[in-house]
Design a protein around this motif. Structure first.
Motif, PDB file in Angstrom:
ATOM      1  N   LEU A  76       0.845  -1.197   0.000  1.00 32.34           N
ATOM      2  CA  LEU A  76       0.000   0.000   0.000  1.00 32.34           C
ATOM      3  C   LEU A  76       0.882   1.249   0.000  1.00 32.34           C
ATOM      4  CD1 LEU A  76      -2.713  -1.216   2.533  1.00 32.34           C
ATOM      5  CD2 LEU A  76      -3.044  -0.719   0.109  1.00 32.34           C
ATOM      6  N   PRO A  77       0.335   2.379  -0.462  1.00 38.13           N
ATOM      7  CA  PRO A  77       1.154   3.587  -0.592  1.00 38.13           C
ATOM      8  C   PRO A  77       1.497   4.319   0.701  1.00 38.13           C
ATOM      9  CG  PRO A  77      -0.949   3.850  -1.767  1.00 38.13           C
ATOM     10  CD  PRO A  77      -0.944   2.503  -1.130  1.00 38.13           C
ATOM     11  N   SER A  78       0.825   3.970   1.822  1.00 36.79           N
ATOM     12  CA  SER A  78       1.133   4.686   3.061  1.00 36.79           C
ATOM     13  C   SER A  78       0.902   3.800   4.282  1.00 36.79           C
ATOM     14  CB  SER A  78       0.263   5.947   3.196  1.00 36.79           C
ATOM     15  OG  SER A  78      -1.076   5.594   3.498  1.00 36.79           O
ATOM     16  N   ALA A 102       6.667  -2.412  12.711  1.00 36.51           N
ATOM     17  CA  ALA A 102       7.860  -2.157  11.900  1.00 36.51           C
ATOM     18  C   ALA A 102       8.541  -3.493  11.620  1.00 36.51           C
ATOM     19  CB  ALA A 102       8.800  -1.214  12.642  1.00 36.51           C
ATOM     20  N   MET A 103       8.807  -3.745  10.330  1.00 35.12           N
ATOM     21  CA  MET A 103       9.426  -5.006   9.947  1.00 35.12           C
ATOM     22  C   MET A 103      10.158  -4.817   8.613  1.00 35.12           C
ATOM     23  SD  MET A 103       7.551  -8.693   9.189  1.00 35.12           S
ATOM     24  CE  MET A 103       6.474  -8.474  10.571  1.00 35.12           C
ATOM     25  N   ARG A 104      11.403  -5.244   8.558  1.00 36.17           N
ATOM     26  CA  ARG A 104      12.210  -5.190   7.335  1.00 36.17           C
ATOM     27  C   ARG A 104      12.137  -3.829   6.629  1.00 36.17           C
ATOM     28  NH1 ARG A 104       9.433  -9.945   7.149  1.00 36.17           N
ATOM     29  NH2 ARG A 104       8.111  -9.258   5.441  1.00 36.17           N
ATOM     30  N   GLY A 105      12.218  -2.774   7.404  1.00 33.84           N
ATOM     31  CA  GLY A 105      12.217  -1.420   6.844  1.00 33.84           C
ATOM     32  C   GLY A 105      10.862  -0.898   6.430  1.00 33.84           C
ATOM     33  N   PHE A 123       3.595  -1.414   3.876  1.00 34.00           N
ATOM     34  CA  PHE A 123       4.033  -0.141   3.288  1.00 34.00           C
ATOM     35  C   PHE A 123       5.539  -0.106   3.438  1.00 34.00           C
ATOM     36  CE2 PHE A 123       5.610   4.071   4.719  1.00 34.00           C
ATOM     37  CZ  PHE A 123       5.590   4.714   3.502  1.00 34.00           C
ATOM     38  N   ARG A 124       6.224   0.308   2.387  1.00 34.68           N
ATOM     39  CA  ARG A 124       7.674   0.485   2.448  1.00 34.68           C
ATOM     40  C   ARG A 124       8.015   1.850   1.891  1.00 34.68           C
ATOM     41  NH1 ARG A 124       6.754  -4.743   1.810  1.00 34.68           N
ATOM     42  NH2 ARG A 124       7.764  -6.143   3.248  1.00 34.68           N
TER      43      ARG A 124
END
Length: 125
Positions: A76-78, A102-105, A123-124
């Motif tokens: 997702l974008p956010s 929070a996971m893997r950045g 989201f990344r």
């Protein structure tokens, strides 16, 4: 070369199809039989086929094996949209594996669709 489709085997095609349409915005392209095979797609053109287990391929799904051997992922974008989808799924009494974290950045949670399909939502930045 481009990935054309994925075929996921589930015991209840209609339930999995409805979940993915309602919560993940997939569109139904075709339904064959009352509970035989559903073809869905996303807005990027990926086809997701939902079908019953096929005996000649071993006839198994993740419900009958009682394990999750793979997962599918949505981005997702956010972070806010991840949190909103999580809240929507909680309100719908979906099977949630973990809350967003929070996971893997990124910012990620996991849930299960009917048929024990593990879904990652993230989201990344």
């Amino acid at each position: 070369m481009r990935l054309n489709h994925l075929d996921l085997h589930v015991p209840d095609v209609a339930a999995t199809r409805d979940f993915l349409i309602e919560h993940f915005g997939l569109a139904e392209i075709e339904m064959r039989g009352a509970d035989g095979l559903a073809i869905l797609n996303d807005d990027a053109g990926l086809e997701l086929v939902i079908s019953r287990p096929v005996a000649k391929f071993g006839g198994a799904d993740q419900v009958s094996t009682a394990v999750a051997t793979y997962h599918i992922g949505f981005i997702l974008p956010s972070r806010g949209e991840v949190d909103a989808l999580y809240a929507q799924l909680v309100a719908a009494d979906a099977a949630i594996w973990n809350a967003p974290r929070a996971m893997r950045g990124g910012w990620v949670f996991y849930c299960f669709a009917p048929g024990r399909i593990l879904i990652e939502v993230g989201f990344r930045p």
